[in-house]
Design an enzyme around this catalytic site. Sequence first.
Site, mmCIF file in Angstrom:
data_model
loop_
_atom_site.group_PDB
_atom_site.id
_atom_site.type_symbol
_atom_site.label_atom_id
_atom_site.label_comp_id
_atom_site.label_asym_id
_atom_site.label_seq_id
_atom_site.Cartn_x
_atom_site.Cartn_y
_atom_site.Cartn_z
ATOM 1 C CE LYS A 74 -1.682 1.609 4.040
ATOM 2 N NZ LYS A 74 -1.487 3.199 4.424
ATOM 3 C CG ASN A 75 2.449 2.626 3.459
ATOM 4 O OD1 ASN A 75 1.415 2.847 3.287
ATOM 5 N ND2 ASN A 75 3.117 2.675 4.775
ATOM 6 N NE ARG A 108 -7.458 11.232 8.604
ATOM 7 C CZ ARG A 108 -8.450 12.583 8.739
ATOM 8 N NH1 ARG A 108 -8.160 13.740 8.677
ATOM 9 N NH2 ARG A 108 -9.716 11.933 9.212
ATOM 10 C CB CYS A 121 -5.450 10.139 11.177
ATOM 11 S SG CYS A 121 -3.831 9.503 11.387
ATOM 12 N NE ARG A 174 0.164 10.501 9.666
ATOM 13 C CZ ARG A 174 -0.291 9.433 9.166
ATOM 14 N NH1 ARG A 174 -1.203 8.644 9.864
ATOM 15 N NH2 ARG A 174 0.258 8.907 8.309
ATOM 16 N N PRO A 175 1.262 16.481 11.202
ATOM 17 C CG PRO A 175 3.164 17.027 12.928
ATOM 18 C CD PRO A 175 2.033 16.115 12.517
ATOM 19 C CB ILE A 176 1.848 18.688 6.339
ATOM 20 C CG1 ILE A 176 0.755 19.947 6.646
ATOM 21 C CG2 ILE A 176 1.046 17.534 6.396
ATOM 22 C CD1 ILE A 176 -0.067 20.115 5.136
ATOM 23 C CG ASP A 177 6.353 20.585 10.476
ATOM 24 O OD1 ASP A 177 5.855 19.521 10.368
ATOM 25 O OD2 ASP A 177 7.501 20.713 11.129
ATOM 26 C CG LEU A 178 9.227 17.883 8.527
ATOM 27 C CD1 LEU A 178 9.658 16.486 8.915
ATOM 28 C CD2 LEU A 178 10.374 18.967 9.005
ATOM 29 C CG ASP A 213 3.096 1.336 9.463
ATOM 30 O OD1 ASP A 213 2.545 2.051 10.378
ATOM 31 O OD2 ASP A 213 3.208 1.509 8.346
ATOM 32 C CB ILE A 217 7.484 6.738 14.675
ATOM 33 C CG1 ILE A 217 8.663 5.993 14.394
ATOM 34 C CG2 ILE A 217 7.107 7.312 13.310
ATOM 35 C CD1 ILE A 217 9.803 6.599 13.844
ATOM 36 N NE ARG A 243 -6.842 4.135 5.998
ATOM 37 C CZ ARG A 243 -5.867 4.218 6.665
ATOM 38 N NH1 ARG A 243 -5.982 4.270 8.146
ATOM 39 N NH2 ARG A 243 -4.521 4.780 6.411
HETATM 40 C C1 UD1 Z 1 4.303 6.871 6.303
HETATM 41 C C2 UD1 Z 1 3.472 5.705 6.300
HETATM 42 C C3 UD1 Z 1 3.107 4.938 7.546
HETATM 43 C C4 UD1 Z 1 4.119 4.774 8.483
HETATM 44 C C5 UD1 Z 1 5.036 6.130 8.441
HETATM 45 C C6 UD1 Z 1 6.326 5.811 9.465
HETATM 46 C C7 UD1 Z 1 2.493 5.751 3.901
HETATM 47 C C8 UD1 Z 1 1.283 6.103 3.142
HETATM 48 N N1 UD1 Z 1 2.376 5.856 5.371
HETATM 49 O O1 UD1 Z 1 3.528 7.832 6.966
HETATM 50 O O2 UD1 Z 1 2.396 3.898 7.212
HETATM 51 O O3 UD1 Z 1 3.710 4.620 9.783
HETATM 52 O O4 UD1 Z 1 5.289 6.561 7.380
HETATM 53 O O5 UD1 Z 1 6.925 4.657 8.947
HETATM 54 O O6 UD1 Z 1 3.617 5.731 3.337
HETATM 55 N N2 UD1 Z 1 5.945 14.673 10.812
HETATM 56 C C9 UD1 Z 1 6.353 15.840 11.167
HETATM 57 N N3 UD1 Z 1 6.255 16.814 10.195
HETATM 58 C C10 UD1 Z 1 5.933 16.408 8.984
HETATM 59 C C11 UD1 Z 1 5.976 15.247 8.605
HETATM 60 C C12 UD1 Z 1 5.941 14.119 9.385
HETATM 61 O O7 UD1 Z 1 6.478 16.221 12.548
HETATM 62 O O8 UD1 Z 1 5.969 17.414 7.949
HETATM 63 C C13 UD1 Z 1 6.192 13.405 11.988
HETATM 64 C C14 UD1 Z 1 4.702 12.633 12.036
HETATM 65 O O9 UD1 Z 1 4.076 13.358 12.768
HETATM 66 C C15 UD1 Z 1 5.536 11.414 12.745
HETATM 67 C C16 UD1 Z 1 6.846 11.162 12.124
HETATM 68 O O10 UD1 Z 1 7.337 12.546 11.452
HETATM 69 O O11 UD1 Z 1 5.625 11.495 13.995
HETATM 70 C C17 UD1 Z 1 6.851 10.288 10.815
HETATM 71 O O12 UD1 Z 1 5.835 10.781 9.932
HETATM 72 P P1 UD1 Z 1 6.260 10.182 8.213
HETATM 73 O O13 UD1 Z 1 7.681 9.508 8.169
HETATM 74 O O14 UD1 Z 1 6.166 11.532 7.489
HETATM 75 O O15 UD1 Z 1 4.800 9.022 8.272
HETATM 76 P P2 UD1 Z 1 4.139 9.272 6.838
HETATM 77 O O16 UD1 Z 1 4.764 9.605 5.738
HETATM 78 O O17 UD1 Z 1 2.546 10.056 7.173
#
Ligand code: UD1
Length: 432
Positions: free
Chosen positions: A23-24, A93, A117, A122-126, A307, A329, A399
């Site tokens: 899926k990922n 998400r 979620c 699920r911040p997206i700042d990065l 996961d 994480i 999902r």
């Molecule tokens: C992806 C996977 C998810 C897996 C996760 C970690 C997909 C579709 N999903 O999720 O199954 O659990 O990797 O291996 O591939 N973070 C920030 N700011 C950001 C982005 C992330 O603070 O802009 C934090 C998140 O809140 C979290 C950590 O970084 O605590 C890891 O997130 P990330 O690696 O981005 O996971 P996803 O890509 O959302």
Amino acid sequence: MSAKFVINGQNRLVGEIPVQGAKNSALPILAATVLVDGCCEIRDCPDLTDVQATVNILRHLGCRVRREEHCCFVDGSGAVDNPIPERLMHEMRSSIIFLGAILGRFGKAEMFAPGGCEIGLRPIDLHLDAMRKFGAEVLEEHGKIVCECPKGLKGTQITLSFPSVGATENIMLAACRAEGTTTLFNAAREPEISDLADFLNAAGARIQGAGCGEITIEGVRRLHGCAHTVIPDRIVAAGYLAAAAMTGGCIRLTDIIPAHIGPVLPILRDAGCEVEIHARDVTLRAPKRLLAVKNIRTMPYPGFPTDMQAPIMAMTAVARGTTVIVETIFESRYKHVPELARMGANIRVEGRTAVVQGVPTLTGARVTAPDLRGGFSLVLAGLAARGITEISDIRHMERGYEDICKTLSALGADIQRVKDSERDEESRGAFA
Ligand code: UD1
């Protein structure tokens, strides 16, 4: 009407099954087709609600999509930069991975923020900071994100403060058609990152270093159609191995890449399982009673995957001895713990640490899947438990896991998918 799983536990799982596509990997690869002027054939696309949610977004963007069993054909030639409405963004998400692709192709992207979620914020700042580095102006207002870069994206150097999987994917997508070269430091190294790079390179991108901490992407003018096969799902694979381990079973998984489940294998072995590895398959033989394992700490790849935290917790819940698990994480990823406790598990959570004191047997109960992986941990618990387990809210599991009932039944489990009757829903309300 929602559905539930009804499991009559304690059947030993025995047999052989192939593993679905990841899926990922499938989700970012499908999103990446927006960058392509041509038709892509994506093979081994799993049949999941998240894949359907991604296809719905692609169609909204004007891509032509056709699904034939596990093949997904996407023609992005006629794609347009339609804003993605809240309804489509909230279906899944991880829809934020469309940001880099749309911005890369059109120099403009508009969508709703995916929001928090079940497993926490699920911040997206990065992601957004990275888009700014490419020269985009980013506006966040009333839950909406508008990114604009009228003069086109410019290659840049980006260092992630944390190796976020989604941010690494968005950066690769945006950089593919940016002008000049982008270098990304502290990139995520998950196998799904390499798979996305393989797809993009097959479509004419120039990406080097995916799978390592440093990735270099040389921008190209256009990407062309191609065919790509999605890698097998390492999380699903490890989950079925845990299922066999918990039922004293013996299973062989085929069509997998054993190296991808490398971080989970030592734990299965420490628990007393015999694991045999071949080029594309793995066989697991479980002992009569599992043993507790050394401390488990979730980490970015190649560490132990977050996961797998919930499924492995279910496994340690029936092992002899105490296992300590630390979730580093996600902030809120223990929602399965109270549900496992209803089945007799002895687990204490303090902050990010869970102390699991194994019990000889779990007992069937009525439980609710809190999220995707937490839900699967309840399936595992139900397979090992004495008596009947009913798991509601199984939409979460649909999902990420294809045909759970069919797969587990093929291995000898007694599991059924049953539509919730209204009476059941009323009585659950009364117990809530
Ligand atoms: C992806 C996977 C998810 C897996 C996760 C970690 C997909 C579709 N999903 O999720 O199954 O659990 O990797 O291996 O591939 N973070 C920030 N700011 C950001 C982005 C992330 O603070 O802009 C934090 C998140 O809140 C979290 C950590 O970084 O605590 C890891 O997130 P990330 O690696 O981005 O996971 P996803 O890509 O959302």
